[in-house]
Design a protein around this motif. Structure first.
Motif, PDB file in Angstrom:
ATOM      1  N   VAL A  19     -65.239 -10.879 -22.247  1.00 30.02           N
ATOM      2  CA  VAL A  19     -66.072 -10.722 -21.064  1.00 30.02           C
ATOM      3  C   VAL A  19     -65.329  -9.801 -20.109  1.00 30.02           C
ATOM      4  CG1 VAL A  19     -67.236 -12.942 -21.281  1.00 30.02           C
ATOM      5  CG2 VAL A  19     -65.087 -12.800 -20.025  1.00 30.02           C
ATOM      6  N   PHE A  20     -66.072  -9.203 -19.193  1.00 34.67           N
ATOM      7  CA  PHE A  20     -65.442  -8.295 -18.243  1.00 34.67           C
ATOM      8  C   PHE A  20     -65.036  -9.043 -16.990  1.00 34.67           C
ATOM      9  CE2 PHE A  20     -67.758  -5.049 -20.708  1.00 34.67           C
ATOM     10  CZ  PHE A  20     -66.702  -4.177 -20.941  1.00 34.67           C
ATOM     11  N   ALA A  21     -63.741  -8.984 -16.681  1.00 31.03           N
ATOM     12  CA  ALA A  21     -63.258  -9.440 -15.382  1.00 31.03           C
ATOM     13  C   ALA A  21     -63.426  -8.306 -14.381  1.00 31.03           C
ATOM     14  CB  ALA A  21     -61.798  -9.860 -15.475  1.00 31.03           C
ATOM     15  N   CYS A  22     -63.636  -8.659 -13.125  1.00 27.17           N
ATOM     16  CA  CYS A  22     -63.997  -7.648 -12.130  1.00 27.17           C
ATOM     17  C   CYS A  22     -63.228  -7.870 -10.834  1.00 27.17           C
ATOM     18  CB  CYS A  22     -65.510  -7.723 -11.867  1.00 27.17           C
ATOM     19  SG  CYS A  22     -66.095  -6.593 -10.590  1.00 27.17           S
ATOM     20  N   CYS A  23     -62.787  -6.780 -10.243  1.00 28.12           N
ATOM     21  CA  CYS A  23     -62.218  -6.771  -8.891  1.00 28.12           C
ATOM     22  C   CYS A  23     -62.943  -5.682  -8.098  1.00 28.12           C
ATOM     23  CB  CYS A  23     -60.724  -6.467  -8.902  1.00 28.12           C
ATOM     24  SG  CYS A  23     -59.717  -7.562  -9.913  1.00 28.12           S
ATOM     25  N   ILE A  24     -63.240  -5.952  -6.842  1.00 28.64           N
ATOM     26  CA  ILE A  24     -63.865  -4.970  -5.963  1.00 28.64           C
ATOM     27  C   ILE A  24     -63.115  -4.948  -4.636  1.00 28.64           C
ATOM     28  CG2 ILE A  24     -65.961  -4.321  -4.705  1.00 28.64           C
ATOM     29  CD1 ILE A  24     -67.628  -5.491  -6.892  1.00 28.64           C
ATOM     30  N   SER A  25     -62.841  -3.745  -4.155  1.00 28.04           N
ATOM     31  CA  SER A  25     -62.142  -3.589  -2.877  1.00 28.04           C
ATOM     32  C   SER A  25     -62.629  -2.334  -2.186  1.00 28.04           C
ATOM     33  CB  SER A  25     -60.624  -3.483  -3.113  1.00 28.04           C
ATOM     34  OG  SER A  25     -59.936  -3.157  -1.923  1.00 28.04           O
ATOM     35  N   ASN A  26     -62.678  -2.375  -0.855  1.00 29.59           N
ATOM     36  CA  ASN A  26     -62.887  -1.134  -0.125  1.00 29.59           C
ATOM     37  C   ASN A  26     -61.720  -0.197  -0.416  1.00 29.59           C
ATOM     38  OD1 ASN A  26     -65.283  -1.886   1.091  1.00 29.59           O
ATOM     39  ND2 ASN A  26     -64.301  -2.648   2.946  1.00 29.59           N
ATOM     40  N   ALA A  27     -62.025   1.079  -0.571  1.00 27.75           N
ATOM     41  CA  ALA A  27     -60.971   2.039  -0.894  1.00 27.75           C
ATOM     42  C   ALA A  27     -59.870   2.027   0.160  1.00 27.75           C
ATOM     43  CB  ALA A  27     -61.574   3.438  -1.026  1.00 27.75           C
ATOM     44  N   SER A  28     -60.245   1.877   1.428  1.00 24.97           N
ATOM     45  CA  SER A  28     -59.237   1.886   2.499  1.00 24.97           C
ATOM     46  C   SER A  28     -58.250   0.745   2.323  1.00 24.97           C
ATOM     47  CB  SER A  28     -59.922   1.787   3.861  1.00 24.97           C
ATOM     48  OG  SER A  28     -60.705   0.605   3.940  1.00 24.97           O
ATOM     49  N   ASP A  29     -58.741  -0.444   1.973  1.00 17.28           N
ATOM     50  CA  ASP A  29     -57.839  -1.578   1.770  1.00 17.28           C
ATOM     51  C   ASP A  29     -56.966  -1.371   0.540  1.00 17.28           C
ATOM     52  OD1 ASP A  29     -58.951  -2.853   3.958  1.00 17.28           O
ATOM     53  OD2 ASP A  29     -60.412  -3.974   2.756  1.00 17.28           O
ATOM     54  N   LEU A  30     -57.558  -0.873  -0.520  1.00 12.23           N
ATOM     55  CA  LEU A  30     -56.821  -0.686  -1.765  1.00 12.23           C
ATOM     56  C   LEU A  30     -55.675   0.300  -1.587  1.00 12.23           C
ATOM     57  CD1 LEU A  30     -56.935  -1.606  -4.759  1.00 12.23           C
ATOM     58  CD2 LEU A  30     -58.337   0.410  -5.218  1.00 12.23           C
ATOM     59  N   LEU A  31     -55.918   1.367  -0.814  1.00 15.85           N
ATOM     60  CA  LEU A  31     -54.926   2.435  -0.673  1.00 15.85           C
ATOM     61  C   LEU A  31     -53.905   2.165   0.427  1.00 15.85           C
ATOM     62  CD1 LEU A  31     -57.244   5.556  -1.138  1.00 15.85           C
ATOM     63  CD2 LEU A  31     -55.840   4.383  -2.833  1.00 15.85           C
ATOM     64  N   SER A  32     -54.220   1.281   1.344  1.00 13.56           N
ATOM     65  CA  SER A  32     -53.296   1.023   2.459  1.00 13.56           C
ATOM     66  C   SER A  32     -52.349  -0.137   2.176  1.00 13.56           C
ATOM     67  CB  SER A  32     -54.085   0.738   3.743  1.00 13.56           C
ATOM     68  OG  SER A  32     -54.867  -0.439   3.611  1.00 13.56           O
ATOM     69  N   ARG A  33     -52.663  -0.931   1.187  1.00 16.48           N
ATOM     70  CA  ARG A  33     -51.850  -2.109   0.874  1.00 16.48           C
ATOM     71  C   ARG A  33     -50.898  -1.821  -0.279  1.00 16.48           C
ATOM     72  NH1 ARG A  33     -56.885  -6.459   1.138  1.00 16.48           N
ATOM     73  NH2 ARG A  33     -57.153  -6.362   3.423  1.00 16.48           N
ATOM     74  N   PRO A  34     -49.847  -2.631  -0.411  1.00 21.90           N
ATOM     75  CA  PRO A  34     -48.911  -2.413  -1.523  1.00 21.90           C
ATOM     76  C   PRO A  34     -49.582  -2.667  -2.868  1.00 21.90           C
ATOM     77  CG  PRO A  34     -48.404  -4.455  -0.378  1.00 21.90           C
ATOM     78  CD  PRO A  34     -49.425  -3.745   0.461  1.00 21.90           C
ATOM     79  N   LEU A  35     -48.965  -2.149  -3.910  1.00 21.22           N
ATOM     80  CA  LEU A  35     -49.513  -2.305  -5.256  1.00 21.22           C
ATOM     81  C   LEU A  35     -49.609  -3.779  -5.638  1.00 21.22           C
ATOM     82  CD1 LEU A  35     -50.451  -0.585  -7.699  1.00 21.22           C
ATOM     83  CD2 LEU A  35     -48.120  -0.775  -8.585  1.00 21.22           C
ATOM     84  N   SER A  36     -48.762  -4.602  -5.064  1.00 17.64           N
ATOM     85  CA  SER A  36     -48.793  -6.028  -5.381  1.00 17.64           C
ATOM     86  C   SER A  36     -50.103  -6.677  -4.956  1.00 17.64           C
ATOM     87  CB  SER A  36     -47.618  -6.748  -4.709  1.00 17.64           C
ATOM     88  OG  SER A  36     -47.658  -6.556  -3.294  1.00 17.64           O
ATOM     89  N   ALA A  37     -50.777  -6.132  -3.952  1.00 13.04           N
ATOM     90  CA  ALA A  37     -52.069  -6.683  -3.543  1.00 13.04           C
ATOM     91  C   ALA A  37     -53.110  -6.455  -4.633  1.00 13.04           C
ATOM     92  CB  ALA A  37     -52.521  -6.049  -2.228  1.00 13.04           C
ATOM     93  N   ALA A  38     -53.098  -5.276  -5.235  1.00 11.31           N
ATOM     94  CA  ALA A  38     -54.019  -5.002  -6.333  1.00 11.31           C
ATOM     95  C   ALA A  38     -53.711  -5.891  -7.533  1.00 11.31           C
ATOM     96  CB  ALA A  38     -53.942  -3.525  -6.733  1.00 11.31           C
ATOM     97  N   SER A  39     -52.425  -6.057  -7.853  1.00 12.76           N
ATOM     98  CA  SER A  39     -52.074  -6.904  -9.001  1.00 12.76           C
ATOM     99  C   SER A  39     -52.438  -8.361  -8.735  1.00 12.76           C
ATOM    100  CB  SER A  39     -50.583  -6.778  -9.322  1.00 12.76           C
ATOM    101  OG  SER A  39     -49.782  -7.337  -8.301  1.00 12.76           O
ATOM    102  N   ARG A  40     -52.348  -8.784  -7.479  1.00 10.97           N
ATOM    103  CA  ARG A  40     -52.740 -10.160  -7.148  1.00 10.97           C
ATOM    104  C   ARG A  40     -54.233 -10.370  -7.394  1.00 10.97           C
ATOM    105  NH1 ARG A  40     -50.320 -10.337  -2.717  1.00 10.97           N
ATOM    106  NH2 ARG A  40     -52.004  -9.667  -1.321  1.00 10.97           N
ATOM    107  N   SER A  41     -55.051  -9.386  -7.044  1.00 10.45           N
ATOM    108  CA  SER A  41     -56.497  -9.480  -7.307  1.00 10.45           C
ATOM    109  C   SER A  41     -56.780  -9.551  -8.807  1.00 10.45           C
ATOM    110  CB  SER A  41     -57.214  -8.269  -6.702  1.00 10.45           C
ATOM    111  OG  SER A  41     -57.111  -8.260  -5.293  1.00 10.45           O
ATOM    112  N   ILE A  42     -56.012  -8.780  -9.589  1.00 13.85           N
ATOM    113  CA  ILE A  42     -56.206  -8.770 -11.038  1.00 13.85           C
ATOM    114  C   ILE A  42     -55.834 -10.120 -11.640  1.00 13.85           C
ATOM    115  CG2 ILE A  42     -55.383  -7.733 -13.193  1.00 13.85           C
ATOM    116  CD1 ILE A  42     -55.037  -5.113 -11.539  1.00 13.85           C
ATOM    117  N   LYS A  43     -54.718 -10.678 -11.208  1.00 15.19           N
ATOM    118  CA  LYS A  43     -54.316 -11.998 -11.710  1.00 15.19           C
ATOM    119  C   LYS A  43     -55.360 -13.050 -11.374  1.00 15.19           C
ATOM    120  CE  LYS A  43     -49.345 -11.123 -11.187  1.00 15.19           C
ATOM    121  NZ  LYS A  43     -48.141 -11.517 -10.412  1.00 15.19           N
ATOM    122  N   ALA A  44     -55.924 -12.975 -10.162  1.00 14.65           N
ATOM    123  CA  ALA A  44     -56.945 -13.941  -9.759  1.00 14.65           C
ATOM    124  C   ALA A  44     -58.191 -13.796 -10.629  1.00 14.65           C
ATOM    125  CB  ALA A  44     -57.291 -13.751  -8.282  1.00 14.65           C
ATOM    126  N   ALA A  45     -58.558 -12.553 -10.950  1.00 14.85           N
ATOM    127  CA  ALA A  45     -59.732 -12.325 -11.801  1.00 14.85           C
ATOM    128  C   ALA A  45     -59.510 -12.891 -13.198  1.00 14.85           C
ATOM    129  CB  ALA A  45     -60.044 -10.839 -11.870  1.00 14.85           C
TER     130      ALA A  45
END
Length: 431
Positions: free
Chosen positions: A308-334
């Motif tokens: 099945v497809f896991a999904c993460c969605i973020s505003n581009a501004s939030d994704l680019l202004s935060r550290p890479l760990s924020a994106a990885s945290r969203s992926i782990k949660a998904a």
């Protein structure tokens, strides 16, 4: 390079098992319904004293006949049933098999982003598309191409409706076992009704993987008007370790996997490279194997699509202004929320929205080929020197491949508008 193909011959299942199929139609689950595309792969066997290239095509063809008695749906044809569902008609039409000769030495066919790679790879896979009706195309085709040096390439085109990556690799390993004359280590489990929708379909979660995103960044115009190029980026062991630390909550320790780190990186880097507007929603999709996540777990050897497809969605501004760990945290949660309840809900969502497919507007879809065990298939002359995709990814897709010369490295293949290549390269160089 010129490749000369013989006329295809139809290979049928051998032995008594070929006549034991009683049902006229083979059931396809909702997770099979949404992937009626071809999965093309190449498997490279270099010339050696053990290769036996003079009879490789014969051995592969004869063992295909044997393994088809276990994987009988490959002999059938896709049909649309009166209720609108896809199924396989068990008409035993056979699998097209083609022998081919190349007029050059076996050279690298491992970098799908290399110049002319698409043309070279296309010559190594036979596509049976003579019929005007795509549903009539074969569910599996096989081509064995022998090169002047004696090495050869096994090229496959497999309809994704029948198998996800893990099931495709299991089929190839079973095929190799029949070629060596040994019993199958794992027999395929064919009953896909285990993934049937519930009697009262119930959607219990938001399924953002199917949500249509508004294109406020005119990405369609960018892709339509700008030259499009493919690039491969190699991450050696040192770069991967730095990336994993950057993607971890605590940079002093590594707390995320290589997959999570690379997926987080490509989501952020591609969002930046495409110059998405700050308010643009950027979607990430990636496959999660549900075999052990459903309750009860699917039987050992389950053959079909279980992802099945896991999904993460973020505003581009939030994704680019935060550290890479924020994106990885969203992926782990998904990944964590892809449990039995979520998977059952996804199956029911497709049941109630029959034409639903994951929307790919402003989307990065990551597919991890490095996790698939194609290379472990041994037909009798050792493992393939390379196994991988035989076509370039779609514009929304990023491929993670295993390094060819260094087993500890990973290769990321992405397609980008020419205007975004430099920005993506700069992010890679900063690691």
């Amino acid at each position: 390079m010129k490749v000369t193909r013989s006329e295809p011959v139809l290979v049928h299942a051998a032995g008594d098992a070929a006549v034991t199929v009683r049902e006229d139609y083979y059931f396809l689950s909702n997770l099979d319904q949404n992937v009626d595309v071809l999965m093309k792969t190449v498997h490279v066997f270099n010339s050696s004293s053990e290769t036996r290239s003079d009879n490789a095509a014969t051995l592969i063809r004869e063992s295909l006949s044997t393994v088809l008695s276990y994987y009988y749906p490959f002999q059938g044809a896709l049909v649309v049933r009166p209720d609108g569902r896809l199924a396989v008609r068990n008409d035993r039409r056979g699998v097209p098999f083609v022998e081919a000769l190349a007029d050059e030495e076996l050279r690298e066919v491992t970098d799908v982003s290399a110049p002319c790679a698409a043309e070279v790879l296309a010559d190594l896979v036979y596509i049976d598309m003579d019929s005007e009706n795509a549903l009539e195309a074969s569910l599996l085709t096989v081509q064995v191409t022998t090169f002047k040096c004696g090495g050869f390439v096994l090229g496959l085109a497999m309809n994704h409706c029948l198998a996800d990556g893990q099931s495709a690799a299991a089929f190839l390993c079973s095929w190799a076992e029949t070629a060596r004359g040994v019993p199958l280590s794992t027999s395929p489990y064919h009953d896909r009704t285990l993934q049937r929708a519930r009697s009262v379909p119930t959607i219990c979660f938001p399924h953002d993987e199917f949500t249509e995103i508004e294109d406020v960044s005119d990405l369609a115009g960018i892709f339509g008007n700008m030259p499009f190029v493919y690039r491969s980026f190699t991450f050696d062991a040192g770069k991967l370790e730095r990336l994993k630390k950057a993607a971890s909550e605590d940079a002093s320790t590594t707390t995320c996997s290589t997959f999570v780190a690379l997926t987080a990186f490509v989501w952020v880097a591609r969002t930046r490279a495409l110059r998405m507007r700050p308010e643009q929603k950027s979607k990430l999709l990636f496959a999660v194997d549900g075999r052990r996540r459903v309750n009860p777990p699917l039987p050992n050897g389950f053959w079909g699509n279980a992802i099945v497809f896991a999904c993460c969605i973020s505003n581009a501004s939030d994704l680019l202004s935060r550290p890479l760990s924020a994106a990885s945290r969203s992926i782990k949660a998904a990944i964590s929320r892809t449990d039995n309840a979520f998977i059952r809900s996804a199956v029911d969502y497709i049941e109630l929205n029959r034409v639903a497919r994951p929307s790919l507007t402003a989307t990065t879809l990551v597919t991890a080929w490095n996790r698939l065990e194609f290379r472990t298939a041994d037909f009798g002359w050792g493992q393939a020197s390379h196994s991988g995709p035989a076509e370039l990814p779609h514009k929304e897709v990023a491929m993670i491949l295993r390094g060819v010369r260094d087993s500890h490295s990973m290769v990321l293949v992405v397609g980008l508008p020419l205007s975004g290549v430099q920005a993506f390269q700069e992010m890679v160089d900063q690691l």
